[in-house]
Design a protein around this motif. Structure first.
Motif, PDB file in Angstrom:
ATOM      1  N   ASP A 287       8.167 112.691 -13.282  1.00 51.90           N
ATOM      2  CA  ASP A 287       8.018 112.837 -14.367  1.00 51.90           C
ATOM      3  C   ASP A 287       7.556 114.527 -14.720  1.00 51.90           C
ATOM      4  O   ASP A 287       8.093 114.859 -16.237  1.00 51.90           O
ATOM      5  N   ALA A 288       6.325 114.356 -14.300  1.00 52.00           N
ATOM      6  CA  ALA A 288       5.638 115.618 -14.414  1.00 52.00           C
ATOM      7  C   ALA A 288       6.854 117.640 -13.950  1.00 52.00           C
ATOM      8  O   ALA A 288       7.098 117.142 -12.844  1.00 52.00           O
ATOM      9  N   PRO A 289       6.775 118.503 -14.770  1.00 54.67           N
ATOM     10  CA  PRO A 289       7.710 119.077 -14.390  1.00 54.67           C
ATOM     11  C   PRO A 289       6.740 119.766 -12.552  1.00 54.67           C
ATOM     12  O   PRO A 289       5.875 119.902 -12.628  1.00 54.67           O
ATOM     13  N   GLY A 290       7.246 120.863 -12.547  1.00 53.50           N
ATOM     14  CA  GLY A 290       6.864 122.065 -11.212  1.00 53.50           C
ATOM     15  C   GLY A 290       6.259 122.913 -11.512  1.00 53.50           C
ATOM     16  O   GLY A 290       6.918 122.830 -12.605  1.00 53.50           O
ATOM     17  N   ARG A 291       5.654 123.452 -11.514  1.00 55.03           N
ATOM     18  CA  ARG A 291       4.879 124.265 -11.306  1.00 55.03           C
ATOM     19  C   ARG A 291       3.655 123.877 -12.567  1.00 55.03           C
ATOM     20  O   ARG A 291       3.115 124.993 -13.573  1.00 55.03           O
ATOM     21  N   ILE A 292       2.889 123.376 -12.714  1.00 52.00           N
ATOM     22  CA  ILE A 292       2.551 122.771 -13.636  1.00 52.00           C
ATOM     23  C   ILE A 292       1.394 122.921 -13.509  1.00 52.00           C
ATOM     24  O   ILE A 292       0.631 123.535 -14.255  1.00 52.00           O
ATOM     25  N   GLY A 293       0.491 123.399 -12.048  1.00 57.03           N
ATOM     26  CA  GLY A 293      -0.755 124.642 -11.140  1.00 57.03           C
ATOM     27  C   GLY A 293      -1.127 125.255 -13.069  1.00 57.03           C
ATOM     28  O   GLY A 293      -1.347 126.362 -13.202  1.00 57.03           O
ATOM     29  N   ARG A 294       0.467 126.440 -12.794  1.00 58.13           N
ATOM     30  CA  ARG A 294       0.933 127.643 -13.809  1.00 58.13           C
ATOM     31  C   ARG A 294       1.290 127.276 -15.351  1.00 58.13           C
ATOM     32  O   ARG A 294      -0.038 128.217 -15.764  1.00 58.13           O
ATOM     33  N   TRP A 295       1.273 126.107 -15.823  1.00 60.64           N
ATOM     34  CA  TRP A 295       1.167 125.573 -16.980  1.00 60.64           C
ATOM     35  C   TRP A 295      -0.742 125.468 -17.499  1.00 60.64           C
ATOM     36  O   TRP A 295      -0.558 125.813 -18.894  1.00 60.64           O
ATOM     37  N   MET A 296      -1.364 124.642 -16.324  1.00 56.63           N
ATOM     38  CA  MET A 296      -2.628 124.590 -16.772  1.00 56.63           C
ATOM     39  C   MET A 296      -3.443 125.639 -16.576  1.00 56.63           C
ATOM     40  O   MET A 296      -4.161 125.929 -17.852  1.00 56.63           O
ATOM     41  N   GLY A 297      -3.099 127.154 -15.961  1.00 59.18           N
ATOM     42  CA  GLY A 297      -3.944 127.790 -16.356  1.00 59.18           C
ATOM     43  C   GLY A 297      -3.393 128.385 -17.098  1.00 59.18           C
ATOM     44  O   GLY A 297      -4.664 129.528 -17.838  1.00 59.18           O
ATOM     45  N   TRP A 298      -2.206 129.063 -18.108  1.00 59.47           N
ATOM     46  CA  TRP A 298      -1.656 129.410 -19.333  1.00 59.47           C
ATOM     47  C   TRP A 298      -2.834 128.789 -20.496  1.00 59.47           C
ATOM     48  O   TRP A 298      -2.945 129.771 -20.976  1.00 59.47           O
ATOM     49  N   ASN A 299      -3.242 127.408 -19.986  1.00 61.58           N
ATOM     50  CA  ASN A 299      -3.823 126.872 -21.338  1.00 61.58           C
ATOM     51  C   ASN A 299      -4.840 127.158 -21.395  1.00 61.58           C
ATOM     52  O   ASN A 299      -5.853 127.358 -22.624  1.00 61.58           O
ATOM     53  N   ILE A 300      -5.332 127.500 -19.985  1.00 58.78           N
ATOM     54  CA  ILE A 300      -7.095 127.969 -19.755  1.00 58.78           C
ATOM     55  C   ILE A 300      -7.283 129.477 -19.859  1.00 58.78           C
ATOM     56  O   ILE A 300      -8.132 129.784 -21.506  1.00 58.78           O
ATOM     57  N   VAL A 301      -6.361 130.367 -20.139  1.00 58.88           N
ATOM     58  CA  VAL A 301      -5.821 131.395 -20.300  1.00 58.88           C
ATOM     59  C   VAL A 301      -6.321 132.089 -21.880  1.00 58.88           C
ATOM     60  O   VAL A 301      -7.194 132.591 -22.345  1.00 58.88           O
ATOM     61  N   ASP A 302      -5.000 130.777 -22.441  1.00 58.67           N
ATOM     62  CA  ASP A 302      -5.122 131.055 -23.717  1.00 58.67           C
ATOM     63  C   ASP A 302      -6.773 130.181 -24.850  1.00 58.67           C
ATOM     64  O   ASP A 302      -7.523 131.563 -25.845  1.00 58.67           O
ATOM     65  N   ASP A 303      -7.533 129.619 -24.084  1.00 57.98           N
ATOM     66  CA  ASP A 303      -8.763 129.439 -24.450  1.00 57.98           C
ATOM     67  C   ASP A 303     -10.350 130.255 -24.207  1.00 57.98           C
ATOM     68  O   ASP A 303     -10.445 130.884 -25.084  1.00 57.98           O
ATOM     69  N   TYR A 304      -9.562 130.753 -23.219  1.00 55.76           N
ATOM     70  CA  TYR A 304     -10.836 131.872 -22.367  1.00 55.76           C
ATOM     71  C   TYR A 304     -10.489 132.980 -23.926  1.00 55.76           C
ATOM     72  O   TYR A 304     -11.707 133.775 -23.978  1.00 55.76           O
ATOM     73  N   ARG A 305      -9.552 133.288 -23.489  1.00 51.13           N
ATOM     74  CA  ARG A 305      -8.763 134.921 -24.544  1.00 51.13           C
ATOM     75  C   ARG A 305      -9.533 134.456 -26.453  1.00 51.13           C
ATOM     76  O   ARG A 305     -10.524 135.390 -26.498  1.00 51.13           O
ATOM     77  N   ILE A 306      -9.626 133.185 -26.770  1.00 54.26           N
ATOM     78  CA  ILE A 306      -9.729 132.446 -27.637  1.00 54.26           C
ATOM     79  C   ILE A 306     -11.576 132.900 -28.337  1.00 54.26           C
ATOM     80  O   ILE A 306     -11.687 133.540 -29.332  1.00 54.26           O
ATOM     81  N   ASN A 307     -11.982 131.630 -27.333  1.00 52.26           N
ATOM     82  CA  ASN A 307     -13.136 131.948 -27.798  1.00 52.26           C
ATOM     83  C   ASN A 307     -13.633 132.929 -27.460  1.00 52.26           C
ATOM     84  O   ASN A 307     -15.230 133.041 -28.046  1.00 52.26           O
TER      85      ASN A 307
END
Length: 333
Positions: A287-307
């Motif tokens: 039930d986990a969508p494909g390319r989940i590593g890309r989605w996780m990378g997006w969250n990390i990048v969001d936090d990097y820019r904000i923080n």
């Protein structure tokens, strides 16, 4: 590990969270985007090549639109100009190709919506990169030979790929989990994500899963910044329930990466499991969508820019994936 996997399977089926994070919210484009002039004309090359094409006209189009001709036809292996003219006329006079062209004309009789969306997108790019030059934009019908060509100078949209999902004409070599992203709603976000590569600095020597996650994360962050009113679904190509399920299970997904020491994995086969095209990420859950590593990378990048209080250029210029991860302060929601 098995216990965590079981919990993920159950939660992906049963949990729905009320908010969609970055998706589904009311939004207006920033006023500073709207003040930027953009001169865009979409040239409909399919009309030239499918209506009364002759050798003389074809050679005229080759001279008039050299970038388009080079992008579309230079790799077709023609021995000389005579063979090229003969073969292209034969292709575009084929009855099946003519029928496909007529269907595209019906469904894309008016491109004003696509043109307006592209204009807004280019305004956003020019706001963050004032030196950005608007590429020439063409449409075409390739017989499902080319969906999108995006480079610094030219964009070619294969409109036949973006016919409605229930249309009888569909590319035969694409699985449904990819085919469902071929529609007008995904078109401009896909173009901007592809265009982001020219701004996305990377360390080519870093071949870890983390580096690939961060590369895609920066690409999606770029697209979201340029198209702030576009739901995440159309940027990453997930269904709404896949977005909400991923947020609901972010902590468990992240635990899978950490417990299996995946971030610095360099085996291409293992990396593909988490970032490659697939209907689901089976090593986590069906039930986990494909390319989940890309989605996780997006969250990390969001936090990097904000923080770290960075502008978009500063983010995209950072090529050190480990530094991005270290300074992101990322924690699952």
């Amino acid at each position: 590990m098995n216990d965590i996997k079981t919990v993920v399977i159950v939660l992906f089926i049963t949990l729905i969270i009320a908010g969609c994070g970055r998706s589904g919210e009311e939004c207006n484009l920033p006023e500073e985007y709207l003040d930027i002039p953009v001169d865009l004309e979409i040239v409909r090359m399919e009309e030239l090549y499918f209506e009364g094409l002759t050798r003389e006209k074809l050679l005229e189009y080759q001279d008039q639109y050299p970038e388009f001709s080079a992008a579309m036809f230079d790799n077709m292996g023609f021995a000389d100009q005579d063979q090229m003219a003969e073969e292209l006329i034969k292709i575009h006079q084929d009855s099946g190709m003519q029928e496909l062209y007529r269907e595209v004309k019906v469904h894309f009789d008016d491109l004003r919506s696509i043109e307006s969306s592209l204009e807004d997108a280019f305004r956003g790019v020019k706001y963050h990169y004032p030196e950005f030059t608007i590429p020439k934009v063409y449409t075409f019908v390739s017989g499902f030979g080319s969906d999108l060509i995006v480079n610094e100078d030219i964009i070619v949209i294969g409109l036949d790929y973006f016919l409605p999902e229930d249309h009888p004409f569909q590319p035969v070599d694409l699985p449904y989990y990819i085919l469902k992203r071929y529609n007008e709603a995904h078109l401009v976000p896909t173009i901007i994500t592809a265009l982001s590569s020219r701004f996305n600095h990377t360390d080519v020597q870093d071949r870890t899963l983390l580096a690939e996650m961060i590369f895609y994360g920066k690409a999606y962050h770029f697209t979201k910044t340029i198209l702030p009113c576009t739901p995440d679904e159309y940027i990453i190509g997930y269904e709404t329930e896949e977005i909400t399920g991923s947020y609901a299970n972010e902590e468990l997904i992240w635990a899978h990466f950490i417990e299996n020491e995946l971030l610095y994995e360099t085996n291409p086969f293992e990396i593909r499991r988490y970032t490659g095209e697939a209907p689901f990420t089976d090593v986590i859950s069906p039930d986990a969508p494909g390319r989940i590593g890309r989605w996780m990378g997006w969250n990390i990048v969001d936090d990097y820019r904000i923080n770290n209080d960075l502008n978009l250029q500063e983010l995209m210029q950072q090529s050190d994936a480990r530094e991005i991860f270290r300074k992101s302060g990322y924690k699952p929601r």
